[in-house]
Design a protein around this motif. Sequence first.
Motif, mmCIF file in Angstrom:
data_model
loop_
_atom_site.group_PDB
_atom_site.id
_atom_site.type_symbol
_atom_site.label_atom_id
_atom_site.label_comp_id
_atom_site.label_asym_id
_atom_site.label_seq_id
_atom_site.Cartn_x
_atom_site.Cartn_y
_atom_site.Cartn_z
ATOM 1 N N THR A 258 7.875 4.232 10.215
ATOM 2 C CA THR A 258 7.784 3.359 8.904
ATOM 3 C C THR A 258 8.435 1.858 9.345
ATOM 4 O O THR A 258 8.120 0.974 9.076
ATOM 5 C CB THR A 258 8.518 3.967 7.756
ATOM 6 O OG1 THR A 258 7.778 5.186 7.311
ATOM 7 C CG2 THR A 258 8.650 3.008 6.745
ATOM 8 N N TYR A 259 9.798 2.183 10.054
ATOM 9 C CA TYR A 259 10.320 0.981 10.587
ATOM 10 C C TYR A 259 9.626 0.177 11.482
ATOM 11 O O TYR A 259 9.454 -1.152 11.444
ATOM 12 C CB TYR A 259 11.926 1.366 11.170
ATOM 13 C CG TYR A 259 12.555 0.461 11.918
ATOM 14 C CD1 TYR A 259 13.590 -0.328 11.329
ATOM 15 C CD2 TYR A 259 12.354 0.290 13.197
ATOM 16 C CE1 TYR A 259 14.585 -1.207 11.904
ATOM 17 C CE2 TYR A 259 13.167 -0.775 13.981
ATOM 18 C CZ TYR A 259 14.207 -1.493 12.906
ATOM 19 O OH TYR A 259 15.014 -2.470 13.800
ATOM 20 N N GLU A 260 9.178 0.755 12.396
ATOM 21 C CA GLU A 260 8.218 -0.150 13.396
ATOM 22 C C GLU A 260 7.170 -0.726 12.897
ATOM 23 O O GLU A 260 6.692 -1.964 13.249
ATOM 24 C CB GLU A 260 7.754 0.735 14.626
ATOM 25 C CG GLU A 260 9.005 1.370 15.419
ATOM 26 C CD GLU A 260 9.371 0.333 16.299
ATOM 27 O OE1 GLU A 260 8.743 -0.737 16.574
ATOM 28 O OE2 GLU A 260 10.631 0.545 16.718
ATOM 29 N N GLY B 126 0.785 -1.175 -0.156
ATOM 30 C CA GLY B 126 -0.078 -0.011 0.176
ATOM 31 C C GLY B 126 0.861 1.317 0.029
ATOM 32 O O GLY B 126 0.478 2.306 0.209
ATOM 33 N N ARG B 127 2.068 1.401 0.068
ATOM 34 C CA ARG B 127 3.113 2.324 -0.108
ATOM 35 C C ARG B 127 3.907 2.224 -1.372
ATOM 36 O O ARG B 127 4.269 1.396 -1.864
ATOM 37 C CB ARG B 127 4.063 2.445 0.929
ATOM 38 C CG ARG B 127 3.300 2.269 2.327
ATOM 39 C CD ARG B 127 4.282 2.322 3.493
ATOM 40 N NE ARG B 127 3.720 2.109 4.685
ATOM 41 C CZ ARG B 127 4.232 2.844 5.798
ATOM 42 N NH1 ARG B 127 5.144 3.669 5.852
ATOM 43 N NH2 ARG B 127 3.372 2.624 7.195
ATOM 44 N N VAL C 294 14.159 4.115 4.924
ATOM 45 C CA VAL C 294 13.887 2.644 5.345
ATOM 46 C C VAL C 294 14.186 1.542 4.246
ATOM 47 O O VAL C 294 13.402 1.945 3.164
ATOM 48 C CB VAL C 294 12.478 2.555 6.114
ATOM 49 C CG1 VAL C 294 12.223 0.914 6.284
ATOM 50 C CG2 VAL C 294 12.321 3.448 7.357
ATOM 51 N N MET C 295 14.811 0.666 4.531
ATOM 52 C CA MET C 295 15.225 -0.142 3.370
ATOM 53 C C MET C 295 14.899 -1.695 3.979
ATOM 54 O O MET C 295 14.999 -2.017 5.241
ATOM 55 C CB MET C 295 16.633 -0.377 3.057
ATOM 56 C CG MET C 295 17.037 -1.201 1.979
ATOM 57 S SD MET C 295 18.817 -1.533 1.513
ATOM 58 C CE MET C 295 19.650 -2.241 3.250
ATOM 59 N N ILE C 296 14.276 -2.591 3.065
ATOM 60 C CA ILE C 296 13.966 -3.942 3.507
ATOM 61 C C ILE C 296 14.511 -4.675 2.312
ATOM 62 O O ILE C 296 14.695 -4.602 1.362
ATOM 63 C CB ILE C 296 12.556 -4.257 3.464
ATOM 64 C CG1 ILE C 296 11.576 -3.411 4.447
ATOM 65 C CG2 ILE C 296 12.213 -5.754 3.755
ATOM 66 C CD1 ILE C 296 10.292 -3.436 4.181
#
Length: 188
Positions: free
Chosen positions: A99-101, A64-65, A167-169
């Motif tokens: 965002t991280y959380e 959704g982002r 933020v990176m995944i």
Amino acid sequence: MRKILITFVLCCIALCGFAQEHLSFKGIPITGPMTTFCQELKAKGFVQIGTKSNVRMFKGDFTGRQATVGVAAADNGQDVFSVAVFFDSSDSWNTLVQTYEHYKDLYSEKYGKPIQCVENNPSNGDLNMFLMHELCQGRVTYACIFEAPGGVIQLSIEKEGLSNGYVMIKYQDAQNVSAKRQKDLDEI
């Protein structure tokens, strides 16, 4: 601190290397030819925005982002190696942490508690400008690693420039990382 975390990730990936299945991103196994993986990503609505060396960049919807997704190939430039999701950069510490959380909660719900988590903010202040300065100076570390079927997923807050972060995944398939590592070992 970041070097310790990276070493830990490589060890986890090596241990996961015995897994039979490949890690998936949006239901697409992270394996095989780069062209096939990218075609499947495009079928899910992602639009390619660039190519640099062994990495193809895409824009699209992730939970959704809007996000940028990088698909990396092994040294041969052909086989998919890993996938990284990058959210828009921000100069707001609160935005980055929220965002991280959010993603830490989602991945914890799906995969359980992180196998490694370092959330180090030695700052004495809580002003946004000060916290962003500390992040950009490398004194703030927010990163965790989840073990998933077929590999590991790393979530982190990264610095960008002098006053921003993002933020990176990062999804790393155990079999592909293990094969690349073995190839590198064979070369030395």
